[in-house]
Scaffold this motif. Structure first.
Motif, PDB file in Angstrom:
ATOM      1  N   GLU A   1     -23.232 -37.558 -11.804  1.00 52.38           N
ATOM      2  CA  GLU A   1     -23.223 -36.819 -13.067  1.00 52.38           C
ATOM      3  C   GLU A   1     -24.214 -35.664 -12.989  1.00 52.38           C
ATOM      4  O   GLU A   1     -25.385 -35.858 -12.653  1.00 52.38           O
ATOM      5  CB  GLU A   1     -23.580 -37.738 -14.235  1.00 52.38           C
ATOM      6  CG  GLU A   1     -23.530 -37.030 -15.580  1.00 52.38           C
ATOM      7  CD  GLU A   1     -23.772 -37.973 -16.745  1.00 52.38           C
ATOM      8  OE1 GLU A   1     -23.606 -37.547 -17.903  1.00 52.38           O
ATOM      9  OE2 GLU A   1     -24.131 -39.143 -16.488  1.00 52.38           O
TER      10      GLU A   1
ATOM     11  N   LYS B   1      -8.181 -36.908  -8.417  1.00 55.33           N
ATOM     12  CA  LYS B   1      -8.761 -36.144  -9.530  1.00 55.33           C
ATOM     13  C   LYS B   1     -10.100 -36.740  -9.975  1.00 55.33           C
ATOM     14  O   LYS B   1     -10.251 -37.212 -11.115  1.00 55.33           O
ATOM     15  CB  LYS B   1      -7.781 -36.080 -10.702  1.00 55.33           C
ATOM     16  CG  LYS B   1      -6.441 -35.457 -10.327  1.00 55.33           C
ATOM     17  CD  LYS B   1      -5.555 -35.286 -11.533  1.00 55.33           C
ATOM     18  CE  LYS B   1      -4.186 -34.727 -11.128  1.00 55.33           C
ATOM     19  NZ  LYS B   1      -4.278 -33.454 -10.422  1.00 55.33           N
TER      20      LYS B   1
ATOM     21  N   GLN C   1     -14.452 -34.390 -13.524  1.00 50.22           N
ATOM     22  CA  GLN C   1     -14.248 -34.397 -14.967  1.00 50.22           C
ATOM     23  C   GLN C   1     -15.301 -33.513 -15.629  1.00 50.22           C
ATOM     24  O   GLN C   1     -16.491 -33.815 -15.579  1.00 50.22           O
ATOM     25  CB  GLN C   1     -14.351 -35.825 -15.530  1.00 50.22           C
ATOM     26  CG  GLN C   1     -13.248 -36.764 -15.087  1.00 50.22           C
ATOM     27  CD  GLN C   1     -11.884 -36.326 -15.590  1.00 50.22           C
ATOM     28  OE1 GLN C   1     -11.769 -35.738 -16.672  1.00 50.22           O
ATOM     29  NE2 GLN C   1     -10.846 -36.612 -14.816  1.00 50.22           N
TER      30      GLN C   1
ATOM     31  N   LYS D   1     -17.507 -31.828 -18.693  1.00 50.44           N
ATOM     32  CA  LYS D   1     -18.052 -32.308 -19.959  1.00 50.44           C
ATOM     33  C   LYS D   1     -18.437 -31.105 -20.819  1.00 50.44           C
ATOM     34  O   LYS D   1     -18.293 -29.970 -20.408  1.00 50.44           O
ATOM     35  CB  LYS D   1     -19.258 -33.215 -19.704  1.00 50.44           C
ATOM     36  CG  LYS D   1     -18.916 -34.434 -18.835  1.00 50.44           C
ATOM     37  CD  LYS D   1     -20.127 -35.288 -18.559  1.00 50.44           C
ATOM     38  CE  LYS D   1     -20.613 -35.988 -19.812  1.00 50.44           C
ATOM     39  NZ  LYS D   1     -21.730 -36.931 -19.514  1.00 50.44           N
TER      40      LYS D   1
ATOM     41  N   PHE E   1     -20.708 -31.857 -15.751  1.00 49.26           N
ATOM     42  CA  PHE E   1     -19.508 -32.440 -15.145  1.00 49.26           C
ATOM     43  C   PHE E   1     -19.890 -33.754 -14.464  1.00 49.26           C
ATOM     44  O   PHE E   1     -21.069 -34.028 -14.203  1.00 49.26           O
ATOM     45  CB  PHE E   1     -18.856 -31.480 -14.137  1.00 49.26           C
ATOM     46  CG  PHE E   1     -19.639 -31.274 -12.873  1.00 49.26           C
ATOM     47  CD1 PHE E   1     -19.467 -32.100 -11.768  1.00 49.26           C
ATOM     48  CD2 PHE E   1     -20.567 -30.236 -12.777  1.00 49.26           C
ATOM     49  CE1 PHE E   1     -20.186 -31.904 -10.599  1.00 49.26           C
ATOM     50  CE2 PHE E   1     -21.294 -30.039 -11.611  1.00 49.26           C
ATOM     51  CZ  PHE E   1     -21.104 -30.872 -10.524  1.00 49.26           C
ATOM     52  N   THR E   2     -18.876 -34.556 -14.181  1.00 45.23           N
ATOM     53  CA  THR E   2     -19.049 -35.793 -13.415  1.00 45.23           C
ATOM     54  C   THR E   2     -18.064 -35.784 -12.254  1.00 45.23           C
ATOM     55  O   THR E   2     -17.021 -35.112 -12.304  1.00 45.23           O
ATOM     56  CB  THR E   2     -18.808 -37.045 -14.279  1.00 45.23           C
ATOM     57  OG1 THR E   2     -17.471 -37.011 -14.794  1.00 45.23           O
ATOM     58  CG2 THR E   2     -19.805 -37.119 -15.422  1.00 45.23           C
TER      59      THR E   2
ATOM     60  N   ASN F   1     -15.458 -26.166 -18.372  1.00 47.52           N
ATOM     61  CA  ASN F   1     -15.915 -26.553 -19.699  1.00 47.52           C
ATOM     62  C   ASN F   1     -16.161 -25.291 -20.518  1.00 47.52           C
ATOM     63  O   ASN F   1     -15.622 -24.226 -20.191  1.00 47.52           O
ATOM     64  CB  ASN F   1     -17.158 -27.452 -19.608  1.00 47.52           C
ATOM     65  CG  ASN F   1     -18.291 -26.809 -18.825  1.00 47.52           C
ATOM     66  OD1 ASN F   1     -18.390 -25.574 -18.751  1.00 47.52           O
ATOM     67  ND2 ASN F   1     -19.153 -27.630 -18.232  1.00 47.52           N
TER      68      ASN F   1
ATOM     69  N   GLY G   1     -11.719 -27.523 -12.525  1.00 48.51           N
ATOM     70  CA  GLY G   1     -11.779 -27.731 -13.963  1.00 48.51           C
ATOM     71  C   GLY G   1     -12.789 -26.780 -14.580  1.00 48.51           C
ATOM     72  O   GLY G   1     -13.463 -26.012 -13.879  1.00 48.51           O
TER      73      GLY G   1
END
Length: 247
Positions: A120, A241, A244, A246, A126-127, A212, A210
Motif C-alpha cells: 500500500e 489486475k 487498485q 485509492k 494505490f495498493t 485516481n 489505473g
C-alpha cells in the motif's frame, strides 16, 4: 394265466425254504442290531417327513410374497393416476431445503487472500497485490524522463517518479524481473496522450494501470524486453489486475 402261474411258482419256492433255527440265528446280538436298524430307519423317515413339511411352508411363503410384490407393481400406477392434482401442486410449492454449508463456506477464509500480500502506497494513493512468494520485497525509486516532440525544442520538458517493486531474491549478479510503476500527474498524462512529449525510444507509450483524482499510473513500454528471470511470473501477476487506485 401267466401271472397266476408266476405267483404260484414264487409261493412254492418260498415254502420250500427251510424254516430258520431261531435259537441259533436270532441271537440277542442279532435282535439288538435289527432293533437299532429299525429305530434308525424310523428316525430318518421322520426327519425326511419334517423337512418336506418345512420346504412346503417355505414354498408357500415365497409364492405369497411374490404374489404381493406383483400386486403392488400392478396397483402402483393406478394409485398414481388417481392422485389429486391439488396435492401435487401443494407439494411443488414446499420451500426448498436450505444447505447450512453455504453459510459455513462463506465464513471460511479465501485461500487467494491468505496466499497474497498487499503493498500500500499512501503517498500516491494505490495498493498492489503480490503473491506470498514476494514477501520481503523492496521498493526502489527511479525517474522517468520525457522529451518534447517539437523539433525546435529538443529538450527535456517532463519528468516523474517510477516506483519499482523488486523481488526479494533479486541480486546484482542475478537480477530478476521488477514491477515498475510510472507515476504521472493528470496534466502530464494528458500531454503524453496528445504526443506533446515521448518517453524513451519505444514506438509505443506506457500501458495504463489505473488512476485516481491526482495521479495516473502506468507500466513502461517494453518493461520486460530483457526477459529476465521471473518475467513470466510478473506477467501472470499483472493479468490478475493487482493494481487498485485509492482516493
Amino acid at each position: 394265466m401267466k401271472d397266476k402261474e408266476t405267483f404260484y411258482d414264487l409261493e412254492r419256492k418260498i415254502r420250500s425254504i427251510p424254516e430258520p433255527d431261531y435259537d441259533k440265528t436270532f441271537t440277542k446280538d442279532t435282535q439288538d442290531i435289527i432293533h437299532e436298524n429299525l429305530l434308525q430307519f424310523a428316525s430318518s423317515y421322520d426327519k425326511q417327513k419334517k423337512r418336506a413339511a418345512i420346504m412346503s411352508k417355505i414354498s408357500i411363503g415365497f409364492v405369497s410374497a411374490a404374489a404381493f410384490v406383483l400386486f403392488a407393481i400392478l396397483a402402483f400406477p393406478i394409485n398414481e393416476e388417481n392422485l389429486n392434482p391439488n396435492d401435487q401442486g401443494q407439494q411443488s410449492e414446499e420451500p426448498a431445503a436450505i444447505d447450512d454449508n453455504d453459510d459455513i463456506n462463506q465464513n471460511e477464509p479465501d485461500d487467494k487472500l491468505t496466499d497474497t500480500i498487499l503493498y500500500e502506497n499512501t503517498e500516491y494513493g494505490f495498493t498492489f497485490i503480490l503473491p506470498n512468494s514476494w514477501n520481503g520485497y523492496e521498493i526502489v525509486s527511479d525517474t522517468w524522463i520525457g522529451t518534447s516532440t517539437n523539433q525546435q525544442q529538443n529538450n527535456i520538458n517532463e519528468n516523474g517518479q517510477i516506483l519499482i517493486i523488486r523481488h526479494p531474491e533479486w541480486t546484482k549478479e542475478k537480477p530478476r524481473q521488477d514491477i515498475p510503476i510510472m507515476i504521472f500527474t493528470l496534466n502530464q498524462w494528458s500531454s503524453l496522450e496528445k504526443r506533446e512529449f515521448h518517453i524513451g525510444a519505444a514506438p509505443i507509450g506506457p500501458v495504463l494501470l489505473g488512476q485516481n483524482n491526482e495521479y495516473v499510473f502506468a507500466l513502461p513500454a517494453r518493461y520486460n524486453f530483457a526477459s529476465l528471470e521471473g518475467y513470466e511470473e510478473v506477467e501472470n501477476i499483472l493479468e490478475n489486475k493487482p493494481f487498485q487506485p485509492k482516493r
